[in-house]
Write a protein that holds these residues in place. Structure first.
Motif, PDB file in Angstrom:
ATOM      1  N   GLU A   1       0.844  -1.189   0.000  1.00 28.11           N
ATOM      2  CA  GLU A   1       0.000   0.000   0.000  1.00 28.11           C
ATOM      3  C   GLU A   1       0.880   1.239   0.000  1.00 28.11           C
ATOM      4  O   GLU A   1       1.843   1.339   0.766  1.00 28.11           O
ATOM      5  CB  GLU A   1      -0.918   0.008   1.227  1.00 28.11           C
ATOM      6  N   VAL A   2       0.561   2.169  -0.881  1.00 32.93           N
ATOM      7  CA  VAL A   2       1.290   3.434  -0.981  1.00 32.93           C
ATOM      8  C   VAL A   2       0.287   4.575  -0.919  1.00 32.93           C
ATOM      9  O   VAL A   2      -0.920   4.368  -1.095  1.00 32.93           O
ATOM     10  CB  VAL A   2       2.138   3.514  -2.278  1.00 32.93           C
TER      11      VAL A   2
ATOM     12  N   ASP B   1       5.391   8.252  -6.442  1.00 27.75           N
ATOM     13  CA  ASP B   1       6.042   8.384  -7.752  1.00 27.75           C
ATOM     14  C   ASP B   1       5.934   7.120  -8.595  1.00 27.75           C
ATOM     15  O   ASP B   1       5.688   7.187  -9.801  1.00 27.75           O
ATOM     16  CB  ASP B   1       7.512   8.758  -7.570  1.00 27.75           C
ATOM     17  N   THR B   2       6.130   5.964  -7.986  1.00 32.16           N
ATOM     18  CA  THR B   2       6.053   4.708  -8.726  1.00 32.16           C
ATOM     19  C   THR B   2       4.638   4.483  -9.256  1.00 32.16           C
ATOM     20  O   THR B   2       4.445   4.133 -10.422  1.00 32.16           O
ATOM     21  CB  THR B   2       6.474   3.523  -7.839  1.00 32.16           C
ATOM     22  N   ALA B   3       3.641   4.701  -8.405  1.00 34.35           N
ATOM     23  CA  ALA B   3       2.250   4.539  -8.824  1.00 34.35           C
ATOM     24  C   ALA B   3       1.910   5.514  -9.949  1.00 34.35           C
ATOM     25  O   ALA B   3       1.245   5.141 -10.929  1.00 34.35           O
ATOM     26  CB  ALA B   3       1.315   4.753  -7.634  1.00 34.35           C
TER      27      ALA B   3
ATOM     28  N   PHE C   1     -12.481   7.874  -0.166  1.00 32.61           N
ATOM     29  CA  PHE C   1     -11.587   7.027   0.619  1.00 32.61           C
ATOM     30  C   PHE C   1     -10.801   6.166  -0.365  1.00 32.61           C
ATOM     31  O   PHE C   1     -11.381   5.559  -1.258  1.00 32.61           O
ATOM     32  CB  PHE C   1     -12.392   6.164   1.588  1.00 32.61           C
ATOM     33  N   LYS C   2      -9.486   6.097  -0.189  1.00 38.47           N
ATOM     34  CA  LYS C   2      -8.632   5.497  -1.205  1.00 38.47           C
ATOM     35  C   LYS C   2      -7.795   4.347  -0.657  1.00 38.47           C
ATOM     36  O   LYS C   2      -7.421   4.337   0.517  1.00 38.47           O
ATOM     37  CB  LYS C   2      -7.659   6.553  -1.743  1.00 38.47           C
ATOM     38  N   LEU C   3      -7.482   3.428  -1.546  1.00 35.19           N
ATOM     39  CA  LEU C   3      -6.534   2.356  -1.280  1.00 35.19           C
ATOM     40  C   LEU C   3      -5.732   2.181  -2.557  1.00 35.19           C
ATOM     41  O   LEU C   3      -6.257   1.751  -3.575  1.00 35.19           O
ATOM     42  CB  LEU C   3      -7.251   1.051  -0.914  1.00 35.19           C
ATOM     43  N   LEU C   4      -4.459   2.552  -2.513  1.00 38.46           N
ATOM     44  CA  LEU C   4      -3.598   2.492  -3.683  1.00 38.46           C
ATOM     45  C   LEU C   4      -2.543   1.426  -3.445  1.00 38.46           C
ATOM     46  O   LEU C   4      -1.800   1.472  -2.472  1.00 38.46           O
ATOM     47  CB  LEU C   4      -2.943   3.855  -3.927  1.00 38.46           C
ATOM     48  N   LEU C   5      -2.497   0.446  -4.350  1.00 39.61           N
ATOM     49  CA  LEU C   5      -1.600  -0.694  -4.209  1.00 39.61           C
ATOM     50  C   LEU C   5      -0.657  -0.776  -5.406  1.00 39.61           C
ATOM     51  O   LEU C   5      -1.081  -0.599  -6.547  1.00 39.61           O
ATOM     52  CB  LEU C   5      -2.405  -2.000  -4.138  1.00 39.61           C
TER      53      LEU C   5
ATOM     54  N   ALA D   1       2.761  -3.781 -11.294  1.00 37.43           N
ATOM     55  CA  ALA D   1       1.302  -3.651 -11.378  1.00 37.43           C
ATOM     56  C   ALA D   1       0.815  -2.572 -10.412  1.00 37.43           C
ATOM     57  O   ALA D   1       1.480  -2.262  -9.420  1.00 37.43           O
ATOM     58  CB  ALA D   1       0.630  -4.977 -11.059  1.00 37.43           C
ATOM     59  N   LEU D   2      -0.346  -2.043 -10.729  1.00 39.66           N
ATOM     60  CA  LEU D   2      -0.975  -0.990  -9.941  1.00 39.66           C
ATOM     61  C   LEU D   2      -2.457  -1.304  -9.814  1.00 39.66           C
ATOM     62  O   LEU D   2      -3.092  -1.724 -10.786  1.00 39.66           O
ATOM     63  CB  LEU D   2      -0.794   0.357 -10.652  1.00 39.66           C
ATOM     64  N   CYS D   3      -3.011  -1.115  -8.626  1.00 38.19           N
ATOM     65  CA  CYS D   3      -4.444  -1.282  -8.410  1.00 38.19           C
ATOM     66  C   CYS D   3      -4.912  -0.189  -7.472  1.00 38.19           C
ATOM     67  O   CYS D   3      -4.349  -0.005  -6.384  1.00 38.19           O
ATOM     68  CB  CYS D   3      -4.748  -2.662  -7.822  1.00 38.19           C
ATOM     69  N   ALA D   4      -5.916   0.564  -7.887  1.00 40.16           N
ATOM     70  CA  ALA D   4      -6.422   1.679  -7.097  1.00 40.16           C
ATOM     71  C   ALA D   4      -7.904   1.467  -6.802  1.00 40.16           C
ATOM     72  O   ALA D   4      -8.702   1.255  -7.708  1.00 40.16           O
ATOM     73  CB  ALA D   4      -6.228   2.991  -7.850  1.00 40.16           C
TER      74      ALA D   4
END
Length: 177
Positions: free
Chosen positions: A14-15, A20-22, A49-53, A60-63
């Motif tokens: 989780e970021v 920057d990477t996301a 409300f957010k969850l950024l992975l 890979a990225l999942c938001a």
């Protein structure tokens, strides 16, 4: 690629929004639109409300985003961004693992996502095109088309039998949590 040293290990990390990477991965997603303003866009997700992975290997990225007020009438938690670039993991396995993390944050919520068939290359299955194939492989279902002709995909919590780990989407491991 802007790889950060804390992204070491396996699975999802989780970021914060603005990582920057996301942001680098998001800039290669079909939904990315550069801002018209002269200043650099720091955040990649909208309000709510957010969850950024991001995967530990930055492949890979999942938001995920939950908004209180939606103009489109959708209810639940939106998978706003999903992009897999490299790696040995199947996209559907990554998505299933991300779903488990999102359900830990928002238990019992309906998940939904939008797929633009004009921007996504279809996968042919049984001589028919499917857009967002990894979502279908992870157990998601078609839920309609928006006014802008986007496909709405959904995953409802009642489709998940929580009593047996083998019933998790695409056999995702419960240890991810």
């Amino acid at each position: 690629m802007n790889l950060q040293p804390f992204l070491i290990g396996e699975g999802w990390v989780e970021v914060l929004d603005g990582n920057d990477t996301a942001r680098d991965i998001f800039k290669r997603h079909y939904s990315y639109r550069p801002r018209q303003q002269r200043r650099r866009a720091e955040l990649i997700m909208g309000p709510g409300f957010k969850l950024l992975l991001v995967t530990a290997d930055a492949g890979a990225l999942c938001a995920w985003r939950k908004e209180q007020h939606r103009a489109d009438g959708q209810v639940g938690v939106e998978c706003a961004i999903f992009r897999r670039e490299d790696g040995e993991d199947l996209a559907s396995d990554l998505l299933a693992a991300a779903m488990l993390i999102a359900w830990a944050r928002w238990p019992g919520e309906r998940f939904f996502s939008f797929v633009d068939p004009r921007e996504v290359v279809p996968t042919m299955r049984a001589s028919r095109p499917t857009w967002g194939h990894c979502f279908y492989q992870a157990g998601w279902r078609f839920a309609g088309i928006t006014k802008k002709r986007l496909h709405v995909l959904e995953y409802r919590p009642e489709w998940l039998d929580k009593s047996t780990p083998a019933s998790l989407p695409h056999n995702a491991s419960p240890e991810v949590l």
